[in-house]
Each structure stands twice: as C-alpha cells, then as structure tokens.
Scaffold this active site. Structure first.
Site, PDB file in Angstrom:
ATOM      1  N   ARG A  32       0.894  -0.980   0.012  1.00 30.05           N
ATOM      2  CA  ARG A  32      -0.129   0.002  -0.169  1.00 30.05           C
ATOM      3  C   ARG A  32       0.879   1.002   0.200  1.00 30.05           C
ATOM      4  O   ARG A  32       0.331   2.264   0.746  1.00 30.05           O
ATOM      5  CB  ARG A  32      -0.778  -0.058   1.286  1.00 30.05           C
ATOM      6  CG  ARG A  32      -1.989  -1.142   1.102  1.00 30.05           C
ATOM      7  CD  ARG A  32      -3.032  -1.058   0.106  1.00 30.05           C
ATOM      8  NE  ARG A  32      -4.084  -1.728   0.269  1.00 30.05           N
ATOM      9  CZ  ARG A  32      -4.220  -3.097   0.093  1.00 30.05           C
ATOM     10  NH1 ARG A  32      -3.039  -3.578  -0.560  1.00 30.05           N
ATOM     11  NH2 ARG A  32      -5.416  -3.750   0.258  1.00 30.05           N
TER      12      ARG A  32
ATOM     13  N   SER B 270     -10.301  -0.673   3.387  1.00 24.34           N
ATOM     14  CA  SER B 270      -9.783  -1.060   4.687  1.00 24.34           C
ATOM     15  C   SER B 270      -9.184   0.487   5.217  1.00 24.34           C
ATOM     16  O   SER B 270      -8.659   1.221   4.413  1.00 24.34           O
ATOM     17  CB  SER B 270      -8.420  -1.696   4.301  1.00 24.34           C
ATOM     18  OG  SER B 270      -8.836  -3.059   3.967  1.00 24.34           O
TER      19      SER B 270
ATOM     20  N   GLU C 299      -4.564   3.629   6.391  1.00 22.76           N
ATOM     21  CA  GLU C 299      -4.195   3.557   4.835  1.00 22.76           C
ATOM     22  C   GLU C 299      -4.884   4.708   4.271  1.00 22.76           C
ATOM     23  O   GLU C 299      -4.317   5.121   3.220  1.00 22.76           O
ATOM     24  CB  GLU C 299      -4.916   2.113   4.433  1.00 22.76           C
ATOM     25  CG  GLU C 299      -4.666   1.984   2.900  1.00 22.76           C
ATOM     26  CD  GLU C 299      -5.398   0.490   2.463  1.00 22.76           C
ATOM     27  OE1 GLU C 299      -5.329  -0.423   3.065  1.00 22.76           O
ATOM     28  OE2 GLU C 299      -6.110   0.877   1.372  1.00 22.76           O
TER      29      GLU C 299
HETATM   30  N1  EPU Z   1     -10.409 -11.157  10.090  1.00 22.94           N
HETATM   31  C1  EPU Z   1     -11.066 -11.310  11.313  1.00 22.94           C
HETATM   32  N2  EPU Z   1     -12.057 -10.817  11.481  1.00 22.94           N
HETATM   33  C2  EPU Z   1     -13.069 -10.281  10.299  1.00 22.94           C
HETATM   34  C3  EPU Z   1     -12.328 -10.315   9.179  1.00 22.94           C
HETATM   35  C4  EPU Z   1     -11.000 -10.682   9.046  1.00 22.94           C
HETATM   36  O1  EPU Z   1     -10.380 -11.567  12.550  1.00 22.94           O
HETATM   37  O2  EPU Z   1     -14.095  -9.978  10.781  1.00 22.94           O
HETATM   38  C5  EPU Z   1      -9.001 -11.544  10.104  1.00 22.94           C
HETATM   39  C6  EPU Z   1      -8.806 -13.102   9.734  1.00 22.94           C
HETATM   40  O3  EPU Z   1      -7.803 -13.784  10.572  1.00 22.94           O
HETATM   41  C7  EPU Z   1      -8.511 -13.197   8.179  1.00 22.94           C
HETATM   42  C8  EPU Z   1      -7.789 -12.076   8.141  1.00 22.94           C
HETATM   43  O4  EPU Z   1      -8.295 -10.978   9.091  1.00 22.94           O
HETATM   44  O5  EPU Z   1      -8.036 -14.335   7.762  1.00 22.94           O
HETATM   45  C9  EPU Z   1      -7.501 -11.354   6.609  1.00 22.94           C
HETATM   46  O6  EPU Z   1      -9.315 -10.974   6.255  1.00 22.94           O
HETATM   47  P1  EPU Z   1      -9.350 -10.659   4.769  1.00 22.94           P
HETATM   48  O7  EPU Z   1      -9.006 -11.593   3.922  1.00 22.94           O
HETATM   49  O8  EPU Z   1     -10.531 -10.019   4.663  1.00 22.94           O
HETATM   50  O9  EPU Z   1      -8.360  -9.440   4.469  1.00 22.94           O
HETATM   51  P2  EPU Z   1      -7.718  -8.219   4.896  1.00 22.94           P
HETATM   52  O10 EPU Z   1      -6.110  -8.429   5.652  1.00 22.94           O
HETATM   53  O11 EPU Z   1      -8.576  -7.911   6.388  1.00 22.94           O
HETATM   54  C10 EPU Z   1      -6.773  -7.409   2.856  1.00 22.94           C
HETATM   55  C11 EPU Z   1      -6.934  -5.716   2.214  1.00 22.94           C
HETATM   56  C12 EPU Z   1      -8.154  -5.581   1.758  1.00 22.94           C
HETATM   57  C13 EPU Z   1      -8.235  -6.917   0.575  1.00 22.94           C
HETATM   58  C14 EPU Z   1      -8.361  -8.054   1.324  1.00 22.94           C
HETATM   59  C15 EPU Z   1      -8.262  -9.243   0.280  1.00 22.94           C
HETATM   60  C16 EPU Z   1      -5.351  -4.294   3.674  1.00 22.94           C
HETATM   61  C17 EPU Z   1      -5.324  -3.115   4.475  1.00 22.94           C
HETATM   62  N3  EPU Z   1      -6.564  -4.736   3.241  1.00 22.94           N
HETATM   63  O12 EPU Z   1      -7.763  -6.933   3.993  1.00 22.94           O
HETATM   64  O13 EPU Z   1      -8.119  -4.530   0.822  1.00 22.94           O
HETATM   65  O14 EPU Z   1      -9.383  -6.670  -0.198  1.00 22.94           O
HETATM   66  O15 EPU Z   1      -6.960  -8.200   2.073  1.00 22.94           O
HETATM   67  O16 EPU Z   1      -6.968  -9.606  -0.104  1.00 22.94           O
HETATM   68  O17 EPU Z   1      -4.324  -4.942   3.166  1.00 22.94           O
HETATM   69  C18 EPU Z   1      -8.553  -2.072   1.100  1.00 22.94           C
HETATM   70  O18 EPU Z   1      -7.278  -2.022   1.009  1.00 22.94           O
HETATM   71  O19 EPU Z   1      -9.481  -1.107   1.066  1.00 22.94           O
HETATM   72  C19 EPU Z   1      -8.965  -3.564   0.734  1.00 22.94           C
HETATM   73  C20 EPU Z   1     -10.190  -3.712   0.899  1.00 22.94           C
END
Ligand code: EPU
Length: 337
Positions: free
Chosen positions: A164, A238, A333
């Site tokens: 990012r 995010s 972010e």
């Molecule tokens: N999780 C929780 N609770 C929740 C949701 C997630 O504990 O309610 C934990 C779980 O362990 C899960 C992990 O978070 O395995 C990862 O969750 P998710 O796959 O939804 O991804 P994220 O890390 O929360 C990142 C990006 C998103 C992108 C997703 C999918 C960042 C800051 N965000 O989110 O990007 O869509 O991965 O690749 O890196 C954005 O930047 O606006 C965005 C939406």
C-alpha cells in the site's frame, strides 16, 4: 476551463463526507490539467488532486483548487505473443478497466475486481487484493511535474512500490499528478487462486475450467459479501493497513492469544488488523453516524450524516485500544485531508 466555487465534495468522496472545495474544476486532458495548475499558481491557492475519492477522509473544508481528474482512454500501445501493453487514462474507473481486460482476455487484474477508485490512483498506494498487487502488472506511468508542467515517465523501480505504498505517498507527495498508467497484461493467464477465500468460493461454485472471468466473479462475490457498497454506506475500504511485528513479539502474543493469525514475511510477521480490532470488541459497533462495519472491522463506515472528524476520533480510539491490548501500532491506509 470552468472553475467552480464553493462546491460540496460529498459526491466526490466514497465516505460521503459533506465538506466543500473553495475552488473546483474537472479536467479531461493534460492541457486542461496544466491550465488548472497554472491558474492555482496565479491565485496562490494550493492544489488538491482527486481521483475516485476512495482513499481520503475529509476532516475540513478545502481552501484549495480541487482538481477532479477525468483523463480517459484505454489503448493498446504494443503487443507480442505473450503480453499486451495497455495505456489507460488516470480518470478511468478502475473496475471499468478490469471489465475491459476481461472482455479482451487480458490477464493479470482479475483478482483486483471491484476495487473502488480510479486507474490514476492505483499505483499511488499500490492497490492490492487476494494475492495480487498493481505492481505485479505495472509497466510505467506518466505524471505531470507540477513545477515544470512537463510529463515524465516513471518505470517501476522509480515508484518504490511497497505494501500500500509508493514514492507518490512520500518523497514525491504533492509534486506530480499521474495522467496515465501503462500495464503489461498477459495473453496466457497465470491464475492466482491461493488466497483461501478465492479457492473456497471457486470450489463452492463448482468451476471446472478456470478462467479470468471465473476468478473475477469469485472476487466480486467475496467483496460483495464482506465489504459495504460505498453507494449505500459511505466507506473507504480498509481504513488501516495490516501491521508487521517482530517474530519475538508475535511469539509472545501467541502465548496469550493462541488463535492469533500471522503471515511470516522476511522481516517479521504480518498480523491482520481486522483480527486485532475484532478482539478489542469494535466489530459492528455504531456510534451515532459512524461505526465499524459488522462483516469486516477493518472498514469504518459513515451511515449518512457523519463528519470526517467523527471517523477520525473513532479511528484514534481503535488505534489506542489495539495498542493497549496488544502493544501493536496500526496505521491508517486512508489519507486525512
Ligand atoms: N479477520 C477477522 N475478522 C474479520 C475479518 C477478518 O479476524 O471480521 C481476520 C481473519 O484472520 C482473516 C484476516 O483477517 O483471515 C484477513 O481478512 P481478509 O481476507 O478480509 O483481508 P484483510 O487483511 O482484512 C486485506 C486488504 C483488503 C483486501 C483483502 C483481500 C489491507 C489493508 N486490506 O484485508 O483491501 O481486499 O486483504 O486481499 O491490506 C482495501 O485496501 O481497501 C481492501 C479492502
């Protein structure tokens, strides 16, 4: 060039925050962009460049000339048997470009389906999702030097892409305006389906022949089930980045919280901020006009009449509680303006 005054920015930011721009102009060509910057120089007002407004939090009225970038065009500039190089205007909506790539069978950005924002903003913060980042398909970009008013080309190395991150958020912040981006997309797809949620969604839909369209459909399904649509509930995706902590810190947290998820990196362990925030009890909490999304706590939302300052306050409280509970600093972010 039509410079407007005292315009509400509500339609121009996905949080739907109602702050105004002292001056506002839409530019549809590089010449209009130059003209707008010159005008601001003569008037001695700052310039604020807006793409899709999907990664900003407006905390106050903007005493600047807000320039809304609407540079268009999607053009193949070169191809060989394996790749196609496509130049895309900064103002094109990112997902429209993804749809064009699917229609033409150009592979590489299907995992990035439905990300809000414009093409010009995509390298700025190296957008990413489901195991793919823009830097993976990036060839170069053209950006206008705001002092000299000349276009320069930036290849990947010069953009200093990170998670990012790019040079445009740091050393070169406010110095260049991206006018177009050249992507190198594949004629022979390499599928990225390792991300758990994608694999599960594809399996559940019983897909036999994997295609970039099938991956895009899966990503759209996942995003629609977890992330709020900014047209219905204001948000900027995010709000925080996922922090990286030391291996030692992670091991000590693991003793107290055996279920803490972590992804090893060469220089530490990346921990999902969503998990940390959920553990602090914020998931689904609403405070008046603003809140923490019920299906993805990394996303802060504006239920309608919220103020940027309310979201900022909430973000600070979340950061504070994550710090107190886990000794981990989570950083936004989203850019505060
Ligand atoms: N999780 C929780 N609770 C929740 C949701 C997630 O504990 O309610 C934990 C779980 O362990 C899960 C992990 O978070 O395995 C990862 O969750 P998710 O796959 O939804 O991804 P994220 O890390 O929360 C990142 C990006 C998103 C992108 C997703 C999918 C960042 C800051 N965000 O989110 O990007 O869509 O991965 O690749 O890196 C954005 O930047 O606006 C965005 C939406």
């Amino acid at each position: 060039m039509n410079i407007l005054e005292n315009i509400s920015l509500k339609p121009y930011n996905t949080f739907g925050i109602d702050k105004t721009a002292r001056f506002f102009v839409v530019v549809k060509s590089v010449d209009e962009l130059k003209e707008a910057i010159l005008w601001a120089k003569h008037q001695k007002v700052n310039v604020l460049v807006l793409g899709g407004g999907s990664n900003i939090l407006l905390t106050q009225d903007q005493q600047a000339l807000v320039i809304k970038i609407e540079l268009g065009g999607i053009e193949v500039i070169r191809e060989d048997s394996d790749y196609v190089w496509v130049e895309v205007g900064a103002g094109i909506i990112w997902h429209e470009f993804v749809l064009t790539s699917l229609e033409n069978n150009w592979a590489g950005i299907e995992n990035l389906s439905l990300i809000p924002g414009t093409v010009g903003a995509s390298p700025m913060q190296n957008i990413g999702a489901y195991g793919v980042e823009v830097k993976d398909v990036f060839y170069s970009l053209k950006a206008l030097d705001m002092d000299r008013l000349e276009l320069e080309e930036f290849r990947s190395e010069r953009c200093a892409f990170g998670y990012r991150e790019s040079i445009f958020k740091h050393e070169l912040k406010g110095k260049y305006v991206i006018s177009s981006v050249i992507f190198r997309l594949g004629k022979k797809p390499e599928f990225h389906t390792d991300y758990g949620a994608i694999r599960e969604t594809l399996e559940a839909s019983g897909i036999k022949d994997l295609t970039i369209k099938a991956i895009s459909d899966a990503v759209i399904q996942i995003r629609q089930s977890k992330l709020p649509d900014p047209k219905e509930i204001g948000n900027a995706g995010s709000f925080f980045k996922n922090p990286t902590i030391s291996v030692t810190h992670f091991s000590s947290l693991k003793k107290d919280y055996p279920l803490i998820p972590g992804y090893p990196l060469p220089h530490g362990v990346k921990v999902p901020a969503a998990w940390l925030i959920e553990q602090c009890g914020w998931k689904g909490k609403r405070f008046g006009n603003v809140g923490v999304h019920s299906k993805q706590p990394l996303v802060l939302v504006n239920y309608g009449e919220g103020e940027g300052i309310e979201i900022k306050d909430l973000a600070e409280k979340i950061q504070q509680s994550v710090w107190e509970k886990f000794n981990v600093s989570i950083q936004p972010e989203v850019n505060f303006l």
